[in-house]
Each structure stands twice: as structure tokens, then as C-alpha cells.
Motif scaffolding. Structure first.
Motif, PDB file in Angstrom:
ATOM      1  N   HIS A  24       1.242  -1.346  -0.348  1.00  0.00           N
ATOM      2  CA  HIS A  24       0.075   0.082   0.039  1.00  0.00           C
ATOM      3  C   HIS A  24       1.051   1.282   0.047  1.00  0.00           C
ATOM      4  CE1 HIS A  24       0.309   0.569   4.335  1.00  0.00           C
ATOM      5  NE2 HIS A  24       1.252  -0.268   4.531  1.00  0.00           N
ATOM      6  N   GLN A  25       0.320   2.399  -0.424  1.00  0.00           N
ATOM      7  CA  GLN A  25       0.766   4.062   0.061  1.00  0.00           C
ATOM      8  C   GLN A  25       0.510   4.177   1.668  1.00  0.00           C
ATOM      9  OE1 GLN A  25       0.328   7.516  -2.384  1.00  0.00           O
ATOM     10  NE2 GLN A  25       0.551   6.378  -3.577  1.00  0.00           N
ATOM     11  N   GLN A  26       2.240   4.939   1.317  1.00  0.00           N
ATOM     12  CA  GLN A  26       1.346   6.060   3.248  1.00  0.00           C
ATOM     13  C   GLN A  26       3.178   6.811   2.817  1.00  0.00           C
ATOM     14  OE1 GLN A  26       2.436   3.497   6.615  1.00  0.00           O
ATOM     15  NE2 GLN A  26       1.564   4.770   7.567  1.00  0.00           N
ATOM     16  N   ASP A  27       2.335   8.330   3.364  1.00  0.00           N
ATOM     17  CA  ASP A  27       2.861   8.879   3.050  1.00  0.00           C
ATOM     18  C   ASP A  27       3.494   8.945   1.534  1.00  0.00           C
ATOM     19  OD1 ASP A  27       2.192   9.814   5.976  1.00  0.00           O
ATOM     20  OD2 ASP A  27       3.802   8.548   7.084  1.00  0.00           O
ATOM     21  N   ASP A  28       3.438   9.203   0.752  1.00  0.00           N
ATOM     22  CA  ASP A  28       3.957   8.834  -0.154  1.00  0.00           C
ATOM     23  C   ASP A  28       4.108   8.511  -1.257  1.00  0.00           C
ATOM     24  OD1 ASP A  28       1.954  11.380  -1.553  1.00  0.00           O
ATOM     25  OD2 ASP A  28       3.395  13.154   0.052  1.00  0.00           O
ATOM     26  N   ARG A  29       4.611   7.049   0.061  1.00  0.00           N
ATOM     27  CA  ARG A  29       5.718   6.306  -0.503  1.00  0.00           C
ATOM     28  C   ARG A  29       5.468   4.664  -0.367  1.00  0.00           C
ATOM     29  NH1 ARG A  29      10.826   7.857  -0.282  1.00  0.00           N
ATOM     30  NH2 ARG A  29      11.414   9.410   0.717  1.00  0.00           N
ATOM     31  N   PRO A  30       5.305   3.838  -1.022  1.00  0.00           N
ATOM     32  CA  PRO A  30       4.954   2.146  -1.054  1.00  0.00           C
ATOM     33  C   PRO A  30       5.150   1.471   0.220  1.00  0.00           C
ATOM     34  CG  PRO A  30       7.163   2.205  -3.056  1.00  0.00           C
ATOM     35  CD  PRO A  30       6.701   3.607  -2.027  1.00  0.00           C
ATOM     36  N   ARG A  31       4.020   0.549   1.041  1.00  0.00           N
ATOM     37  CA  ARG A  31       4.516   0.142   2.001  1.00  0.00           C
ATOM     38  C   ARG A  31       4.587  -1.278   1.551  1.00  0.00           C
ATOM     39  NH1 ARG A  31       7.578   3.816   4.154  1.00  0.00           N
ATOM     40  NH2 ARG A  31       6.504   5.937   4.803  1.00  0.00           N
ATOM     41  N   LEU A  32       5.786  -2.132   2.263  1.00  0.00           N
ATOM     42  CA  LEU A  32       5.430  -3.489   2.411  1.00  0.00           C
ATOM     43  C   LEU A  32       5.387  -4.128   3.126  1.00  0.00           C
ATOM     44  CD1 LEU A  32       5.610  -6.628   0.530  1.00  0.00           C
ATOM     45  CD2 LEU A  32       8.306  -5.622   0.606  1.00  0.00           C
ATOM     46  N   GLN A  33       4.166  -4.979   3.948  1.00  0.00           N
ATOM     47  CA  GLN A  33       3.928  -5.615   5.216  1.00  0.00           C
ATOM     48  C   GLN A  33       4.019  -7.302   5.090  1.00  0.00           C
ATOM     49  OE1 GLN A  33       2.182  -2.046   6.828  1.00  0.00           O
ATOM     50  NE2 GLN A  33       2.059  -3.202   8.471  1.00  0.00           N
ATOM     51  N   ARG A  34       4.254  -7.891   5.913  1.00  0.00           N
ATOM     52  CA  ARG A  34       3.256  -9.258   6.046  1.00  0.00           C
ATOM     53  C   ARG A  34       2.288  -9.050   6.461  1.00  0.00           C
ATOM     54  NH1 ARG A  34       7.120 -14.538   6.180  1.00  0.00           N
ATOM     55  NH2 ARG A  34       8.503 -14.177   4.377  1.00  0.00           N
ATOM     56  N   MET A  35       1.175 -10.646   7.079  1.00  0.00           N
ATOM     57  CA  MET A  35       0.287 -10.618   7.455  1.00  0.00           C
ATOM     58  C   MET A  35      -0.077 -11.545   7.743  1.00  0.00           C
ATOM     59  SD  MET A  35      -2.585  -8.585   4.846  1.00  0.00           S
ATOM     60  CE  MET A  35      -2.445  -9.467   2.853  1.00  0.00           C
ATOM     61  N   THR A  36      -1.300 -12.325   8.275  1.00  0.00           N
ATOM     62  CA  THR A  36      -1.478 -13.733   8.613  1.00  0.00           C
ATOM     63  C   THR A  36      -2.832 -13.960   7.446  1.00  0.00           C
ATOM     64  OG1 THR A  36      -3.290 -12.916   9.830  1.00  0.00           O
ATOM     65  CG2 THR A  36      -1.677 -13.473  11.067  1.00  0.00           C
ATOM     66  N   ALA A  37      -2.321 -15.320   7.602  1.00  0.00           N
ATOM     67  CA  ALA A  37      -3.710 -15.576   6.194  1.00  0.00           C
ATOM     68  C   ALA A  37      -4.623 -15.359   6.707  1.00  0.00           C
ATOM     69  CB  ALA A  37      -2.999 -17.353   6.457  1.00  0.00           C
ATOM     70  N   ALA A  38      -4.913 -15.410   8.214  1.00  0.00           N
ATOM     71  CA  ALA A  38      -6.468 -15.309   8.778  1.00  0.00           C
ATOM     72  C   ALA A  38      -7.350 -13.298   7.844  1.00  0.00           C
ATOM     73  CB  ALA A  38      -6.902 -14.372   9.654  1.00  0.00           C
TER      74      ALA A  38
END
Lengths: 309, 268
Positions: B208-222
Motif C-alpha cells: 500500500h501507499q503511506q505518506d506518498d511512499r509504497p509500503r510492504l508488510q507481512r500479514m497473517t493468512a486470516a
């Protein structure tokens, strides 16, 4: 044109005698941290950006351009209008350019006398380059129509730049200057005269004296049609290789000589230093702009002396 | 995209304009290498044509290296040039903005031996394209007032509208680790190999984008499945029914903090 020039904030003569530089990504930080200096030689009147690099509606590039446009007058130089395309100007592209113009209110808008669009199997395909035109009456009419459509859509006068060409067509009935002059007169666009392109073409198409050939080219363009000059350099090559208009060097000595002649003949004009590859430091780029300013100032001083005598 | 039968022009054009369109199309086809220069053309023409062909390849390769910097690092210049040629032929640029071009690189990789040599390459390419898209999105700020619908509307009618930059992906490979490892110039290949070896299970990511920059985060299967169902258009009531163990208040807090939500809406 359906929308009047009065709908914009900028008068096209406003940039007369301004000096600017092409702004590229590695220089963003320097350009934005530049503080106003009492030394006139570090002054930049405008920066030119390639319009497509800022088509994204959001993200960092949009934020940076916003910041740049708050500090500098902006010139939007697009490369894909494809004003000489028989396939027409791409609607979606025109729409994005229009949106960018509305966001940034540039002082100058320019593209090229070339074609870039074609159709294959019903799909629009971009040629990936500024492809040369056959200078014929038929192509002239087509380009007048396309420029008119672009100007109507954008609500602004645009400048059309002469390109570096690596091919010549047999099917040509007009000279490049005849083509451009009539284009400007009939469509009410202005001309962006790229002096480096004149020299590159003169070299590549075997002019005995490229500088003189370029001067003769310039003499055929009425001053009132010129809205801007581009200055640049190129990497030297060994014959018979063609010189590529790669903007990878400081403005060449021949280009400076041609520019002095152009300013002497036409008076002060908006002038841009283009340097796109093997970029120098920001200070070196600004120093190139200062050279152009000195040539303009010398012309202006001579005009004042003449007026007062 | 291109085939031998595609050299055609629009029927509504005048005959003269059609002829010109055909000649322009012929030059583009020669530059793309779809059509050989006719022997009638001079050596000078052939030399000029090579300039345009080289320019096209160089510009396209540069565009791909900007959009796919990690794929570029993983494969090197020679393989990228081969892929660039293939992509130009299969999916030529069509918008005039090189940043729009290249979405099919992952698919193209799957048709080459590179997919066997580097099984994670397709997923890395997918991740990079999604980061690229997220970096260019126009994300609207959260409509804070819409949060009052949580108290005022029946949850069966309540929908979560995600930010336009959001992409989600699932991979059998830890593509986020591979991607992050290539952000530094001092890539430690031994550490990366160890991490790849130790990886178990699937990797779920939100881009996603946050503060004009692309971000990458892990999340759970749920969380991944929850987001997938939001995108399917399920109402909050349906979401809570399907994901009965899901900690919605906790997720909402995280989503607001990360600017994942544009607004809540109510259907009538």
C-alpha cells in the motif's frame, strides 16, 4: 482554439529571456534546497520536466512536482503527443497531460514535430521514440489538425520542437523550415528551436559546415514564431556512425556559437539547458545556465545602448 | 500482440491518410523488428533504423529496470535485454508513459527457462509491479466522519472501502525477504540463502501507499482472507459471519494507523 489563452495565468511572452535547466531525478534534492542567492549567476528562472514522468496522480513524484512548482516556474515538455501521427493523438495521453497542466499551471508546454503513434490489430502502439516526418503538404495538414486539436484540448498554446532525425525520406516536398513555419502560422503554435538538434542533423546528413548550415536553417524562421531555445551537447562518434542526440555532455562549443548567433538575430528568448544522461552536478548544470544568461544579458545591454544612442 | 496480419489501418481515414498511416506503421514495425527493411532502402536508411531500434531497446530496458529493480539485480543485464525484447513484441507500450509498461513481465518469465531456475521470480516480479502501482496511486485521506457508521448503521449494510493503492498477495516464497535483501548494496547472499532455507508455509503480504511512499508488510493468512473478502464486496456483517474468530477491533486499529481504509459506506 476553443478555450481562450485568457483562461491561463501565464502569458506566453512572460518567459522571454528566461533561462532554465532540465530537472532530472538525481537533482531534485539540490534543486529544492537551493536558496535564493544574491549572486545572479546561480539564478534559475524555470525548470523543465518531462511531462510523462509526472503523470501519476499520487505518490512521491506528484508530491515532488508540487514542491518544485512552488519554487520554480515550470515548463512541461512532453514526448508522446505524436503530433505528426496519422493514427492521431492518443486521447488518454492527451487527457493525462491536460490533468497535469491543470495541477501545475506551467509557463511553457512543448512537444515535438514527429510521430509516435501507430495502430496494430486495432491497438494503439507507442513507437518509443520521436520518429521523423515526411515533409509533405499532406503531412503538414495532418499535423496542423493534430496541433489544433491538442491546443483546443489543453486550452493553451504549445511549442513544437524540431527533432534530431536519423532517417531521411525521399517522399519530401517541403524543407523542414517551410514545414515548421507554415505549421506555426496555420495552427498558431510556437516553435521550440533545439539548436543541438540542428547541429546533430547537419553532422549526420553530411553538411560540409554544420554550424553554417544550422545558421542558414535559423535564418528561415521568423523570430515571432520562436518561443524557446534548447541547448545541449552529445557524445562524439567516429564516422560513419551517426551522432546520437543523447544530451550526455555539456553544451558543445558549436552550440554556444549557434546560440550567440540565434540571440543576436532573434533577441532574448526563453532558453533551456538540456542534460539527461551522465548528469553533472547541479552546480555544473546551473553554471551552464549562467553562460546562456550572459549571452542574453549582452544582447539586452546592446539593445539598451542602441535605444539610448 | 503483433502478428503478420496486423498491419492494417483504420477504415474511416481518407485514402491519402491511410497511405501515410500505413507508411508510418511500416516504420514502427521495422523498428520493433517485425518487418525487415525492404532492399530498396539505402545503407543510410538501415543505419538510421538501427539507431531507432537501439534507442527503443535501451529505453525499454531502462524502464523495466526502474520498475523491477530486484528482478533486474537477480537476472543481470543480458537476461533483462532478452526479456525486454520479448516483452516489446508481446506487449508493446500503448500509453506513451513508460511507467505504465511492463505489467506482463512476470507472465513472460513463466514462459522461459528462468522460471525453473528461479521459481520465486514470478512472485518477485508480481510484488515489484504491485509496489510500482502503489507508488503511483492517488490515495485519498480517510473520511473520518464515515467511521460514525460503525455506531449508526446495521453491520449487514456496512462496507469497508479500502485505499485504492492496496494490493495483497500470497506466495510460497518469502518474497518480502528476497525483496528487502536487495534494497541494500551490501547484499549478504549467505544470510539470504539461510533465510530462504528456513522459510516455512506461505507468505502473505499487503502492499500500500503511506505518506506518498509504497509500503510492504507481512500479514497473517486470516488477515489476507479477510481483505480478500472485503474486496469481494462482503458487508461487515457477512465478514464477521465468515471470519467468526477474526479480531476486527484490532485489525481496524491497525488499518486506520496504516491508512488502509478510505471510508466506510452504507448500502441501502
Amino acid at each position: 482554439m476553443s478555450r481562450s489563452m485568457a483562461t491561463t495565468d501565464h502569458n506566453p511572452r512572460e518567459a522571454l529571456g528566461w533561462v532554465g535547466v532540465g530537472l532530472r531525478h538525481p537533482h531534485y534534492r539540490d534543486a529544492l534546497s537551493e536558496t535564493s542567492d544574491v549572486n545572479i549567476d546561480t539564478r534559475i528562472d524555470f525548470v523543465e520536466v518531462h511531462a510523462e514522468n509526472f503523470f501519476a496522480a499520487g505518490g512521491m513524484s506528484a508530491a515532488i512536482l508540487q514542491e518544485v512548482s512552488e519554487r520554480y516556474a515550470l515548463s512541461l515538455h512532453s514526448t508522446s503527443l505524436g503530433l505528426g501521427s496519422a493514427a492521431g493523438v492518443n486521447d488518454a495521453y492527451l487527457s493525462k497531460l491536460n490533468a497535469l497542466i491543470e495541477r501545475t499551471n506551467p509557463v511553457l508546454i512543448s512537444d515535438h514535430a514527429c510521430f509516435t503513434w501507430s495502430h496494430f490489430d486495432g491497438h494503439s502502439v507507442h513507437a518509443g521514440d520521436l520518429l521523423p516526418l515526411e515533409y509533405t503538404r499532406q503531412n503538414l495538414q495532418l499535423m496542423v489538425d493534430n496541433v489544433d486539436r491538442a491546443q483546443q484540448c489543453l486550452g493553451r498554446r504549445i511549442l513544437v520542437e524540431n527533432v534530431s532525425a536519423y532517417l531521411e525520406f525521399e517522399r519530401t516536398s517541403l524543407s523542414e523550415t517551410e514545414f515548421l513555419v507554415e505549421l506555426a502560422e496555420r495552427s498558431q503554435c510556437g516553435l521550440l528551436v533545439d539548436l543541438n538538434n540542428l547541429l546533430v542533423n547537419a553532422h549526420n546528413f553530411s553538411a560540409v559546415d554544420p554550424l553554417n548550415a544550422a545558421k542558414q536553417w535559423l535564418e528561415k524562421i521568423p523570430s515571432c514564431l520562436i518561443g524557446e531555445f534548447h541547448l545541449a551537447g552529445y557524445a562524439p562518434v567516429q564516422a560513419p556512425d551517426l551522432i546520437i542526440d543523447d544530451h550526455s555532455r555539456a553544451v558543445s562549443e558549436a552550440c554556444w556559437q549557434l546560440y550567440e548567433y540565434a540571440i543576436w538575430r532573434n533577441g532574448p528568448m526563453a532558453t533551456l539547458i538540456e542534460w539527461d544522461n551522465d548528469l553533472p552536478s547541479w552546480n555544473e548544470l546551473v553554471a551552464e545556465a549562467a553562460k546562456a544568461r550572459r549571452i542574453i544579458d549582452a544582447k539586452q545591454n546592446s539593445l539598451e545602448v542602441t535605444t539610448h544612442v | 500482440m503483433f502478428d503478420d496480419q496486423t498491419v492494417s489501418v483504420e477504415h474511416h481515414m481518407s485514402r491519402e491518410k491511410q497511405t501515410l498511416a500505413y507508411r508510418q506503421q511500416e516504420l514502427v514495425a521495422m523498428i520493433y523488428g517485425l518487418q525487415k527493411a525492404h532492399p530498396k532502402y539505402s545503407e543510410g536508411f538501415a543505419r538510421g533504423l538501427r539507431v531507432y531500434q537501439n534507442n527503443l531497446l535501451a529505453t525499454a530496458a531502462r524502464a523495466l529496470s526502474v520498475t523491477y529493480p530486484v528482478v533486474d539485480q537477480l537476472l543481470g543485464d543480458e537476461a533483462m535485454r532478452v526479456l525486454t525484447r520479448g516483452l516489446l513484441r508481446e506487449s508493446p507500450p500503448s500509453t506513451g508513459d513508460w511507467a505504465d509498461w511492463g505489467s506482463d513481465l512476470g507472465e513472460l518469465i513463466l514462459t522461459t527457462p528462468l522460471a525453473q531456475e528461479h521459481p520465486f521470480l514470478f512472485d518477485v516480479a508480481t510484488l515489484e509491479w504491485q509496489l510500482h502501482e502503489a507508488s503511483r496511486s492517488l490515495d485519498q485521506a480517510l473520511e473520518v466522519g464515515s467511521l460514525s457508521l460503525l455506531a449508526d448503521s446495521p453491520i449487514e449494510k456496512l462496507h469497508i472501502q479500502l485505499a485504492s493503492s492496496i494490493h495483497v498477495m500470497a506466495s510460497d516464497y518469502p518474497v518480502d525477504i528476497i525483496w528487502r535483501a536487495h534494497q541494500d548494496n551490501d547484499l549478504n547472499t549467505h544470510n539470504l540463502a539461510d533465510e530462504l532455507q528456513a522459510h516455512q508455509g506461505r507468505c502473505y503480504l499487503i502492499i500500500h501507499q503511506q505518506d506518498d511512499r509504497p509500503r510492504l508488510q507481512r500479514m497473517t493468512a486470516a488477515e489476507y482472507l479477510w481483505l480478500a473478502d472485503i474486496r469481494e464486496g462482503l458487508s461487515l456483517g457477512e465478514l464477521l459471519d465468515v471470519h467468526s474468530d477474526f479480531d476486527f477491533p484490532q485489525w481496524l486499529s491497525t488499518a486506520l494507523e496504516n491508512q488502509w481504509i478510505e471510508r466506510l459506506t452504507e448500502t441501502h
